[in-house]
Design an enzyme around this catalytic site. Structure first.
Site, PDB file in Angstrom:
ATOM      1  N   GLY A  15       0.841  -1.202   0.000  1.00 60.61           N
ATOM      2  CA  GLY A  15       0.000   0.000   0.000  1.00 60.61           C
ATOM      3  C   GLY A  15       0.875   1.250   0.000  1.00 60.61           C
ATOM      4  N   GLY A  34       6.540  -2.375   3.094  1.00 65.69           N
ATOM      5  CA  GLY A  34       6.347  -2.886   4.444  1.00 65.69           C
ATOM      6  C   GLY A  34       6.818  -4.328   4.563  1.00 65.69           C
ATOM      7  CB  THR A  38       7.398  -4.681   0.160  1.00 64.16           C
ATOM      8  OG1 THR A  38       6.082  -4.257  -0.182  1.00 64.16           O
ATOM      9  CG2 THR A  38       8.362  -4.253  -0.927  1.00 64.16           C
ATOM     10  CB  THR A  80       4.032   0.449   7.070  1.00 61.96           C
ATOM     11  OG1 THR A  80       2.714   0.328   7.633  1.00 61.96           O
ATOM     12  CG2 THR A  80       5.027   0.148   8.174  1.00 61.96           C
ATOM     13  CG  MET A  99      -6.376   2.251   8.443  1.00 62.42           C
ATOM     14  SD  MET A  99      -5.611   2.651   6.849  1.00 62.42           S
ATOM     15  CE  MET A  99      -6.948   2.184   5.732  1.00 62.42           C
TER      16      MET A  99
END
Ligand code: F6P
Length: 360
Positions: free
Chosen positions: A12, A117, A120, A140, A184
């Protein structure tokens, strides 16, 4: 010798990714005289037939203030488990890692910098084991990568969440309401803890401390008894009650973990039954991932990008840059893969408790 290095942004996005790209390009070109190319859409760019784009100083000039990533990101991109759709629509998961290595060779890359993150880094680590010259940059908003004190994106996310709490407080006060804010963070409570303290929350529910809703109810009732008729409750998306489990919007998607979410509404419903006041729930969602990075995230991302180029110069394949204290260091990627969690017994939680904040 002139090198040609690639950079990709995996997983992301996070505010500060563009500052990393800028830091890489400026350091590689100015300090070393190397060429830099951007790999598009995360790891997809290594096997999905996408071109590599040359990155020069003029391409990165205005990047510091821009959120997202100019290279694009792909959450599902994984050369070891790639979704392949057949003409009849059937989807299968295939290992295309050899294609990725061949594509790196076709792009004539001497090295690849991946910003991402834990997912990855895990993929990058496996490619390194197959011989790929890769170094990592930790990214992240969740701040849950171990071996680095902080990741870029986190500061921007907590600023956004804190601002949300500031705004919720004024309307909560007007209406004498209990306001629940779901933030989150996946399986770590960093965003909830730091934004909760900074935003003056009365209760903070995090994955590391299973909660008893009755403790939160009592806290709100005691505030009411003392004449404070509003309250702020921060709920991490990964929080769970002592007698329950984490909630997912989607349990699992092909090749990746499901999407956490829904605990804010569950907490809101439980509180509505016990506090005798109106309760409203706000789910902050991807607002936390978007927008301009804070100056601290720009600074950290720039340091990380520049340090990653020095790691390439030292050929430290399989290593990731990290911040420890005030120092830029590097660590083996595999050591960064454990989720860094909030210590329920640590001084940060204790400090919050000392302020009167409850964790359920
Ligand atoms: O890891 C960053 C993060 O924003 C998490 O906090 C959140 O659970 C997840 O990504 C959301 O992922 P997606 O963008 O795929 O919905």
């Amino acid at each position: 010798m002139t090198k040609r290095i690639g950079i990709l942004t995996g997983g992301g996005d996070a505010p500060g990714l563009n500052a990393v790209i800028r830091g890489v390009v400026l350091t590689a070109t100015r300090r070393y005289g190397w060429d830099v190319v951007g790999i598009l859409q995360g790891f997809d760019g290594l096997y999905a037939g996408l071109p590599a784009v040359p990155l020069k100083e003029e391409n990165v000039r205005d990047l510091l203030v821009r959120g997202g990533t100019i290279l694009g990101a792909a959450n599902r991109g994984n050369p070891f488990a790639s979704r392949v759709t057949a003409p009849d629509g059937t989807v299968t998961i295939e290992d295309v890692s050899q294609d990725a290595l061949e594509r790196m060779a076709a792009f004539e890359l001497d090295a690849l910098i991946v910003a991402g993150g834990d997912g990855t880094m895990a993929i990058a680590q496996r490619l390194v084991q197959l011989g790929a010259p890769i170094v990592g940059v930790p990214k992240t908003i969740d701040n849950d990568l171990s071996e680095t004190d902080v990741t870029f994106g986190f500061d921007t996310a907590i600023d956004t969440a804190t601002e949300a709490l500031d705004k919720l407080q004024t309307t909560a006060e007007s209406h004498h309401r209990a306001m629940v804010l779901e933030v989150m963070g996946r399986h770590a409570g960093w965003i909830a803890l730091v934004a909760g303290v900074a935003g003056g929350a009365d209760a903070i529910l995090i994955p590391e401390i299973p909660f008893d809703i009755e403790v939160v109810c009592q806290k709100i009732r005691s505030l009411q008894a003392s004449g404070r008729h509003y309250s702020l409750i921060v709920v991490a998306e990964g929080a769970a009650p002592v007698d329950g489990e984490q909630l997912y919007y989607i349990q699992s998607e092909m090749g990746r973990e499901g999407r956490l979410g829904g605990m804010g509404h569950l907490v809101g419903n439980l509180l509505a039954d016990c506090v005798g006041a109106e309760v409203r729930v706000t789910v902050l969602g991807h607002v936390q991932r978007g927008g301009q990075p804070t100056s601290r995230d720009r600074w950290l991302a720039t340091r990380f990008g520049s340090a990653a180029v020095h790691l390439v110069a030292q050929e430290r394949w399989g290593h990731m840059v990290a911040l420890q204290g005030t120092q830029m260091v590097n660590v083996p990627m595999e050591e960064a893969l454990h989720t860094k969690k909030v210590d329920p017994e640590g001084d940060m939680v204790q400090m919050a408790r000392d302020l009167g904040i409850v964790f359920g």
